[in-house]
Design an enzyme around this catalytic site. Structure first.
Site, PDB file in Angstrom:
ATOM      1  N   HIS A   1       0.829  -1.209   0.000  1.00  0.00           N
ATOM      2  CA  HIS A   1       0.000   0.000   0.000  1.00  0.00           C
ATOM      3  C   HIS A   1       0.865   1.261   0.000  1.00  0.00           C
ATOM      4  CE1 HIS A   1      -2.564   2.883   2.516  1.00  0.00           C
ATOM      5  NE2 HIS A   1      -3.206   2.771   1.370  1.00  0.00           N
ATOM      6  N   ARG A   2       0.843   1.979  -1.112  1.00  0.00           N
ATOM      7  CA  ARG A   2       1.721   3.140  -1.338  1.00  0.00           C
ATOM      8  C   ARG A   2       3.188   2.704  -1.281  1.00  0.00           C
ATOM      9  NH1 ARG A   2      -1.040   7.457   2.902  1.00  0.00           N
ATOM     10  NH2 ARG A   2      -3.145   6.580   2.794  1.00  0.00           N
TER      11      ARG A   2
ATOM     12  N   GLU B   1       0.428  -0.800  -4.775  1.00  0.00           N
ATOM     13  CA  GLU B   1      -0.663   0.175  -4.895  1.00  0.00           C
ATOM     14  C   GLU B   1      -0.066   1.568  -4.832  1.00  0.00           C
ATOM     15  OE1 GLU B   1      -3.946   2.857  -3.318  1.00  0.00           O
ATOM     16  OE2 GLU B   1      -1.946   2.492  -2.494  1.00  0.00           O
TER      17      GLU B   1
ATOM     18  N   ASP C   1      -1.045   6.084  -5.746  1.00  0.00           N
ATOM     19  CA  ASP C   1      -2.084   7.091  -5.962  1.00  0.00           C
ATOM     20  C   ASP C   1      -1.602   8.100  -6.992  1.00  0.00           C
ATOM     21  OD1 ASP C   1      -3.830   6.358  -3.503  1.00  0.00           O
ATOM     22  OD2 ASP C   1      -1.808   6.593  -2.687  1.00  0.00           O
TER      23      ASP C   1
ATOM     24  N   HIS D   1      -0.372  10.853  -2.642  1.00  0.00           N
ATOM     25  CA  HIS D   1      -1.634  10.486  -2.015  1.00  0.00           C
ATOM     26  C   HIS D   1      -2.517  11.693  -1.706  1.00  0.00           C
ATOM     27  CE1 HIS D   1      -4.375   9.529   1.328  1.00  0.00           C
ATOM     28  NE2 HIS D   1      -4.500   8.373   0.701  1.00  0.00           N
TER      29      HIS D   1
ATOM     30  N   GLU E   1      -4.518   4.015  -8.181  1.00  0.00           N
ATOM     31  CA  GLU E   1      -5.718   4.672  -7.644  1.00  0.00           C
ATOM     32  C   GLU E   1      -5.787   6.105  -8.146  1.00  0.00           C
ATOM     33  OE1 GLU E   1      -6.315   5.014  -3.340  1.00  0.00           O
ATOM     34  OE2 GLU E   1      -7.937   6.427  -3.774  1.00  0.00           O
TER      35      GLU E   1
ATOM     36  N   LYS F   1      -6.860   9.603  -7.728  1.00  0.00           N
ATOM     37  CA  LYS F   1      -7.267  10.431  -6.573  1.00  0.00           C
ATOM     38  C   LYS F   1      -8.007  11.666  -7.088  1.00  0.00           C
ATOM     39  CE  LYS F   1      -5.995   8.836  -2.498  1.00  0.00           C
ATOM     40  NZ  LYS F   1      -7.021   8.043  -1.869  1.00  0.00           N
TER      41      LYS F   1
ATOM     42  N   ASP G   1       0.630  -2.081   4.520  1.00  0.00           N
ATOM     43  CA  ASP G   1       1.820  -1.234   4.654  1.00  0.00           C
ATOM     44  C   ASP G   1       3.061  -2.067   4.947  1.00  0.00           C
ATOM     45  OD1 ASP G   1       0.197   1.063   4.417  1.00  0.00           O
ATOM     46  OD2 ASP G   1      -0.150   1.143   6.584  1.00  0.00           O
TER      47      ASP G   1
HETATM   48  O1  G3P Z   1      -6.445   1.048  -2.259  1.00  0.00           O
HETATM   49  C1  G3P Z   1      -6.764   1.140  -0.936  1.00  0.00           C
HETATM   50  C2  G3P Z   1      -6.324   2.410  -0.271  1.00  0.00           C
HETATM   51  O2  G3P Z   1      -5.194   2.891  -0.919  1.00  0.00           O
HETATM   52  C3  G3P Z   1      -7.372   3.460  -0.271  1.00  0.00           C
HETATM   53  O3  G3P Z   1      -7.143   4.415   0.693  1.00  0.00           O
HETATM   54  O4  G3P Z   1      -6.484   6.643   1.500  1.00  0.00           O
HETATM   55  O5  G3P Z   1      -4.797   4.868   1.382  1.00  0.00           O
HETATM   56  O6  G3P Z   1      -5.645   5.904  -0.666  1.00  0.00           O
HETATM   57  P1  G3P Z   1      -5.962   5.487   0.717  1.00  0.00           P
HETATM   58 CA    CA Z   2      -4.530   4.603  -2.280  1.00  0.00          CA
END
Ligand code: G3P
Ligand code: CA
Length: 241
Positions: A7-8, A34, A36, A49, A108, A110, A229
């Site tokens: 995640h990120r 993942e 953003d 993000h 993702e 945004k 994470d």
């Molecule tokens: O893809 C799941 C997650 O990334 C969504 O929430 O705020 O971390 O972008 P956020």
């Molecule tokens: Ca995200």
């Protein structure tokens, strides 16, 4: 087997949404990354993000108020030791890094708070330029954006992000025409809940799953993937379940 999505990037150990965080995810054995995306003032797709640069860089103000050159003069280390001077990456540079690795990529969009005209078209062009359509999931909290991606003819899987406890979300997701639901992990109520989503033809990928206990539970319930994470922890938990 459930996939592990960083995640990120591996953001517990490297600054989120930077190339070092993605490299670390690769070396830790993640199946996917993942990230953003947003648009700079001069229309370049960048990996960040927040809609503001304040939290993750030494600058301030909206991402969209900065040109790419201005963004790349910022320190995106967010104060994390050992990473001073790391840059905000473009999507193109990120895909350059990830394409040879074989990892999947969740991009993702945004665009729920800031309207980024042309973001969908540019993201699809970057995916095509890297020939990555079969390894990319496109996700967004903005479901109009998901519909636009469909209208543009993408063959990438679409992931429906949401933040409120929707009742039987597989029904809405099926009408939306996406291939996956990406709920907060706490909204997954058990293995039966996951089976309902599967019966509707949907993949399930919860976010953000970090504790060993929660990771083990999600793996047992048969989700297609987890956003975490801590990909190294997730790899270890998965091998023990
Ligand atoms: O893809 C799941 C997650 O990334 C969504 O929430 O705020 O971390 O972008 P956020
Ligand atoms: Ca995200």
């Amino acid at each position: 087997m459930s996939e592990i999505w960083a995640h990120r990037g591996a953001r517990r150990e490297a600054p989120e949404n930077t190339l070092p965080a993605f490299e670390l995810a690769v070396s830790q054995g993640a199946d996917g990354v993942e990230l953003d995306v947003q648009l700079s003032a001069d229309g370049v797709v960048v990996v960040m993000h927040d809609e503001s640069v304040d939290r993750t860089t030494d600058g301030n103000g909206p991402v969209v108020a900065h040109t790419l050159a201005q963004l790349q003069r910022l320190d995106a280390s967010a104060g994390m030791a050992g990473f001073a001077g790391v840059q905000v990456p473009t999507l193109a540079a990120t895909l350059d890094l990830l394409a040879p690795t074989g990892l999947k990529v969740d991009i993702e969009l945004k665009n729920s708070e800031e309207d980024y005209p042309g973001l969908e078209e540019q993201v699809l062009a970057a995916i095509a330029a890297h020939d990555l359509a079969d390894r990319v999931v496109l996700s967004s909290f903005n479901h109009y954006s998901l519909k636009k991606l469909q209208a543009l003819g993408t063959t990438c899987e679409l992931g429906m992000l949401y933040t409120d406890p929707l009742y039987k979300p597989w029904r809405y997701a099926s009408r939306l025409g996406v291939g996956a639901i990406h709920p907060p992990a706490r909204f997954i109520l058990g293995g039966g809940w996951v089976r309902h989503a599967h019966a509707a033809g949907l993949a399930v990928r919860p976010w953000v799953v970090n504790s060993e206990r929660a990771l083990a539970r999600m793996f047992r319930w048969g989700v297609e993937g987890v956003f975490t994470d801590v990909p190294a922890v997730a790899v270890a938990v998965r091998s023990a379940v």
